[in-house]
Design a protein around this motif. Structure first.
Motif, PDB file in Angstrom:
ATOM      1  N   MET A   1      35.120  24.239  61.810  1.00 45.59           N
ATOM      2  CA  MET A   1      35.975  25.042  60.937  1.00 45.59           C
ATOM      3  C   MET A   1      35.229  25.326  59.633  1.00 45.59           C
ATOM      4  O   MET A   1      34.676  24.422  59.010  1.00 45.59           O
ATOM      5  CB  MET A   1      37.284  24.284  60.643  1.00 45.59           C
ATOM      6  CG  MET A   1      38.322  25.099  59.888  1.00 45.59           C
ATOM      7  SD  MET A   1      39.845  24.176  59.569  1.00 45.59           S
ATOM      8  CE  MET A   1      40.508  23.998  61.229  1.00 45.59           C
ATOM      9  N   GLU A   2      35.201  26.598  59.230  1.00 44.52           N
ATOM     10  CA  GLU A   2      34.536  26.982  57.995  1.00 44.52           C
ATOM     11  C   GLU A   2      35.230  26.357  56.785  1.00 44.52           C
ATOM     12  O   GLU A   2      36.409  26.014  56.841  1.00 44.52           O
ATOM     13  CB  GLU A   2      34.538  28.506  57.855  1.00 44.52           C
ATOM     14  CG  GLU A   2      33.744  29.232  58.921  1.00 44.52           C
ATOM     15  CD  GLU A   2      32.257  28.977  58.812  1.00 44.52           C
ATOM     16  OE1 GLU A   2      31.792  28.728  57.688  1.00 44.52           O
ATOM     17  OE2 GLU A   2      31.570  29.019  59.861  1.00 44.52           O
ATOM     18  N   GLU A   3      34.465  26.268  55.669  1.00 43.28           N
ATOM     19  CA  GLU A   3      35.002  25.613  54.471  1.00 43.28           C
ATOM     20  C   GLU A   3      36.283  26.268  53.989  1.00 43.28           C
ATOM     21  O   GLU A   3      37.278  25.582  53.685  1.00 43.28           O
ATOM     22  CB  GLU A   3      33.934  25.665  53.371  1.00 43.28           C
ATOM     23  CG  GLU A   3      34.275  24.843  52.144  1.00 43.28           C
ATOM     24  CD  GLU A   3      33.117  24.801  51.176  1.00 43.28           C
ATOM     25  OE1 GLU A   3      33.288  25.340  50.050  1.00 43.28           O
ATOM     26  OE2 GLU A   3      32.056  24.253  51.529  1.00 43.28           O
ATOM     27  N   GLN A   4      36.294  27.603  53.900  1.00 40.68           N
ATOM     28  CA  GLN A   4      37.494  28.295  53.430  1.00 40.68           C
ATOM     29  C   GLN A   4      38.652  28.108  54.406  1.00 40.68           C
ATOM     30  O   GLN A   4      39.799  27.965  53.991  1.00 40.68           O
ATOM     31  CB  GLN A   4      37.200  29.784  53.233  1.00 40.68           C
ATOM     32  CG  GLN A   4      36.449  30.104  51.936  1.00 40.68           C
ATOM     33  CD  GLN A   4      36.382  31.603  51.693  1.00 40.68           C
ATOM     34  OE1 GLN A   4      36.177  32.381  52.641  1.00 40.68           O
ATOM     35  NE2 GLN A   4      36.550  32.010  50.447  1.00 40.68           N
ATOM     36  N   ASP A   5      38.341  28.149  55.679  1.00 38.07           N
ATOM     37  CA  ASP A   5      39.385  27.948  56.688  1.00 38.07           C
ATOM     38  C   ASP A   5      39.981  26.547  56.569  1.00 38.07           C
ATOM     39  O   ASP A   5      41.194  26.367  56.729  1.00 38.07           O
ATOM     40  CB  ASP A   5      38.810  28.148  58.096  1.00 38.07           C
ATOM     41  CG  ASP A   5      38.430  29.584  58.370  1.00 38.07           C
ATOM     42  OD1 ASP A   5      38.954  30.481  57.673  1.00 38.07           O
ATOM     43  OD2 ASP A   5      37.599  29.813  59.270  1.00 38.07           O
ATOM     44  N   PHE A   6      39.126  25.552  56.308  1.00 39.13           N
ATOM     45  CA  PHE A   6      39.638  24.193  56.186  1.00 39.13           C
ATOM     46  C   PHE A   6      40.502  24.044  54.940  1.00 39.13           C
ATOM     47  O   PHE A   6      41.531  23.360  54.969  1.00 39.13           O
ATOM     48  CB  PHE A   6      38.491  23.184  56.145  1.00 39.13           C
ATOM     49  CG  PHE A   6      38.969  21.762  56.081  1.00 39.13           C
ATOM     50  CD1 PHE A   6      39.623  21.189  57.161  1.00 39.13           C
ATOM     51  CD2 PHE A   6      38.798  21.012  54.927  1.00 39.13           C
ATOM     52  CE1 PHE A   6      40.089  19.887  57.106  1.00 39.13           C
ATOM     53  CE2 PHE A   6      39.265  19.699  54.855  1.00 39.13           C
ATOM     54  CZ  PHE A   6      39.906  19.135  55.956  1.00 39.13           C
TER      55      PHE A   6
END
Length: 343
Positions: free
Chosen positions: A1-6
């Motif tokens: 999971m990408e940082e922004q998504d997390f």
């Protein structure tokens, strides 16, 4: 999971937690029931519920932006298609589970202490928090039994309804407040039902059903004996909570007639974590298991199977207990499966 998504995932998680608390507030103050009567302004809803408008207005802000209510710039609406999941005497109503989950927050200091020191949180510790937040023992399953027990659960096992119709001697282990027996005893008057639970308080509540073909007893499933043996033994979401589940399963096997059936309903997950990734119900079940199932068992020095013991472990333990024929069947609820076990 990408940082922004997390980050977005964490924000959604916090939002869900906050909304869970405020939905409970709406239940206990009567706001949800009042809103279900029709659209209203914040002042109108406050008046309808007998509450302070400023508190109601802020609560409504959370309900609207959280997707629970709708708002047209003038009035707030609790859509019936939403209300059915939080109000009413049906299996769709998730409020009993929501209140129970909220009550678990009260034992977190004790749970955290057990992380460091060992042991667990005893079942008695939950009572005050459940009572304060309006959670009632047995409510989570009451309407599920009424709507699904006979045709959905019993109907999944070929020949079981016919056997109960003809008349059978039935034991329900971990009967709780007796809602399953109440439904079954009315549906199958020729059968005789006994409920067994170690909690004296819930057995007293179960006895209030006052059914001519049912009785309830206080006892430990790990000490179960039967003479004569039972034709059917049931256990609903109860075996994984036993302190000595291996002993209980062997006792059940010995208490069954040679042609008897052990009908076990439990959680529908794998015993292997990697196989539960992506299951939308897994994180919630692991969380409940930690905050109740696992720690209450450890408090008694038990096996602490947890709610996610899984179909593989359950099947292995059933075989070890002497059940030579075990079928794992679907149930009316995706989070549960049925084990039809025969000697």
């Amino acid at each position: 999971m990408e940082e922004q998504d997390f980050a977005a995932h964490l924000t959604a998680t916090m939002t869900g937690s906050a909304l869970t608390m405020l939905i409970g507030v709406g239940h206990r103050t009567g706001l949800l029931a009042a809103a279900a009567r029709g659209p209203a302004s914040s002042a109108g809803l406050a008046d309808r519920a007998g509450l302070q408008e400023r508190y109601v207005r802020e609560w409504l802000g959370a309900m609207v932006t959280g997707g629970i209510f709708t708002y047209d710039g003038r009035e707030y609406t609790f859509p019936p298609e939403h209300a059915k999941f939080l109000l009413g005497e049906t299996a769709a109503n998730l409020m009993p589970s929501l209140l129970t989950l909220s009550a678990f927050t009260g034992i977190l200091p004790d749970l955290e202490r057990a992380f460091a020191e060992g042991g667990g949180v005893p079942r008695a510790a939950y009572g005050p928090y459940l009572e304060t937040l309006g959670a009632k023992t047995g409510d989570s399953w009451k309407h599920i039994y009424r709507e699904h027990l006979v045709d959905g659960f019993f109907g999944a096992v070929p020949g079981l309804k016919e056997r109960l119709t003809a008349g059978a001697r039935v034991l329900d282990l971990g009967c709780g407040t007796g809602h399953a027996i109440a439904v079954a005893a009315r549906a199958f008057p020729a059968s005789r039902f006994t409920g067994l639970d170690i909690n004296a308080g819930v057995v007293e509540q179960a006895r209030e059903h006052r059914l001519p073909n049912a009785d309830f007893a206080i006892g430990d499933a790990a000490e179960l004996t039967a003479d004569p043996p039972y034709d059917v033994i049931t256990a609903f979401d109860a075996v994984h909570d036993q302190d000595r589940p291996d002993v209980v399963l062997r006792r059940i096997r010995r208490a069954l007639a040679p042609d008897g059936l052990f009908f076990m309903v439990d959680t529908n997950f794998s015993s292997h974590l990697e196989r539960n990734i992506g299951n939308p119900l897994a994180a919630l079940t692991y969380s409940i298991s930690l905050m109740y199932c696992t720690t209450t068992s450890l408090a008694e020095g038990g096996a602490a199977l947890g709610a996610v013991w899984g179909t593989e472990k359950a099947s292995e333990m059933l075989a070890d207990a002497g059940f030579r024929h075990v079928e794992v069947l679907g149930s009316p609820r995706p989070q549960n499966c049925i084990y039809a076990c025969r000697p």
